[in-house]
Design an enzyme around this catalytic site. Structure first.
Site, short mmCIF file in Angstrom:
data_model
loop_
_atom_site.label_atom_id
_atom_site.label_comp_id
_atom_site.label_asym_id
_atom_site.label_seq_id
_atom_site.Cartn_x
_atom_site.Cartn_y
_atom_site.Cartn_z
N GLY A 17 47.62 49.11 39.85
CA GLY A 17 48.74 50.05 39.81
C GLY A 17 48.41 51.43 40.35
N SER A 18 47.49 51.52 41.31
CA SER A 18 47.20 52.85 41.86
C SER A 18 48.39 53.38 42.65
CB SER A 18 45.92 52.84 42.71
OG SER A 18 46.12 52.16 43.92
N ASN A 19 49.16 52.49 43.26
CA ASN A 19 50.38 52.96 43.95
C ASN A 19 51.44 53.41 42.94
OD1 ASN A 19 50.37 52.71 47.00
ND2 ASN A 19 49.40 50.79 46.39
N LEU A 95 52.37 40.56 42.84
CA LEU A 95 51.91 39.32 43.49
C LEU A 95 52.75 38.13 43.03
CD1 LEU A 95 48.05 39.83 43.35
CD2 LEU A 95 49.56 40.02 45.32
N ASN A 112 58.80 47.19 49.35
CA ASN A 112 57.43 46.73 49.08
C ASN A 112 56.47 47.52 49.95
OD1 ASN A 112 55.30 44.89 48.19
ND2 ASN A 112 55.41 44.01 50.24
N HIS A 114 52.80 47.12 51.91
CA HIS A 114 51.84 46.11 52.37
C HIS A 114 50.74 46.83 53.14
CE1 HIS A 114 50.49 42.12 53.50
NE2 HIS A 114 50.25 42.63 54.70
N ASP A 155 57.17 39.62 53.63
CA ASP A 155 56.67 40.74 54.45
C ASP A 155 57.44 40.92 55.76
OD1 ASP A 155 54.69 41.40 52.57
OD2 ASP A 155 53.22 40.09 53.49
N GLU A 185 48.57 54.67 51.76
CA GLU A 185 49.51 54.07 50.80
C GLU A 185 50.01 55.06 49.75
OE1 GLU A 185 48.92 50.07 49.40
OE2 GLU A 185 47.23 49.80 50.74
#
Ligand code: GRF
Length: 205
Positions: A17-19, A95, A112, A114, A155, A185
């Site tokens: 969960g760093s994003n 995921l 999303n 990627h 994607d 990101e």
């Protein structure tokens, strides 16, 4: 004076969960048109749940085994998000493939991130370090990250935001992953989320 309603955002995570953290940190600066009101994980051990709780944000785990079929899982997720009046869904290391049952309800409301320059190195087999390994194996000289709308084809939805960096000769999948996360990101996900939140606000206002 009437204050504008903030777009209600749910962030879906499966791992560190760093994003998600970047989105939480961007609230009030880069991210002003929306607020994160719910975090959902499909794995109990996802650290993203902890990050949400530290920010006093509701964190719910909906384990994969909640439902026997993908369709029933999607339905349970739709019901959870609808119960929280969610306008925008951000997949940040989620995921699990979302099917038509989910995407029809949240059409053009799911984005999303990627870790490659899509359409390169995208699709259901490209996740985690595999993306960066494939980029290095192919010998690309630039890589990066992409924020895109989520459609049924994995994607492959319309691109919202993309940024690139140079691959270094001594890069490993791990070093490339880390640079793309920290330099791209964590920056572009809040920026793209703000753009989409503004669009939803305009379209619904
Ligand atoms: C990121 O590289 C993201 O692009 C991909 O999954 C990873 C999640 O990392 N979809 P984190 O959980 O946000 O740290």
């Amino acid at each position: 004076m009437q204050t504008e309603r903030k777009i209600r955002i749910a962030v879906l995570v499966s791992g560190s969960g760093s994003n998600l953290q970047a989105l939480l940190d961007a609230q009030g600066s880069t991210l002003v048109s929306g607020e994160i009101v719910l975090v959902v994980a499909n794995k109990e051990q996802a650290y993203g749940l902890e990050r949400a709780r530290k920010h006093q944000i509701k964190a719910v785990c909906l384990p994969n085994k909640t439902a026997p079929t993908a369709d029933e899982y999607d339905l349970a997720l739709v019901q959870l998000l609808q119960a929280h009046q969610i306008d925008l869904v951000v997949l940040a290391g989620w995921l699990r493939i979302l099917g038509p049952r989910f995407l029809q309800v949240f059409a053009e409301r799911v984005i999303n991130i990627h870790p490659s320059l899509l359409p390169a190195f995208g699709g259901k087999d490209f996740y985690g370090l595999k993306v960066h390994q494939a980029a290095l194996d192919r010998g690309v000289q630039v890589s990066g990250a992409t924020v895109h709308y989520v459609e049924e084809a994995v994607d492959a939805g319309p691109i919202i935001w993309q940024e690139a960096l140079r691959v270094q000769p001594d890069d490993t999948p791990q070093s490339l992953q880390q640079r793309i996360l920290s330099q791209i990101e964590w920056k572009i996900l809040p920026q793209a989320t703000e753009v989409v939140a503004q669009k939803i606000a305009r379209d619904s206002g």
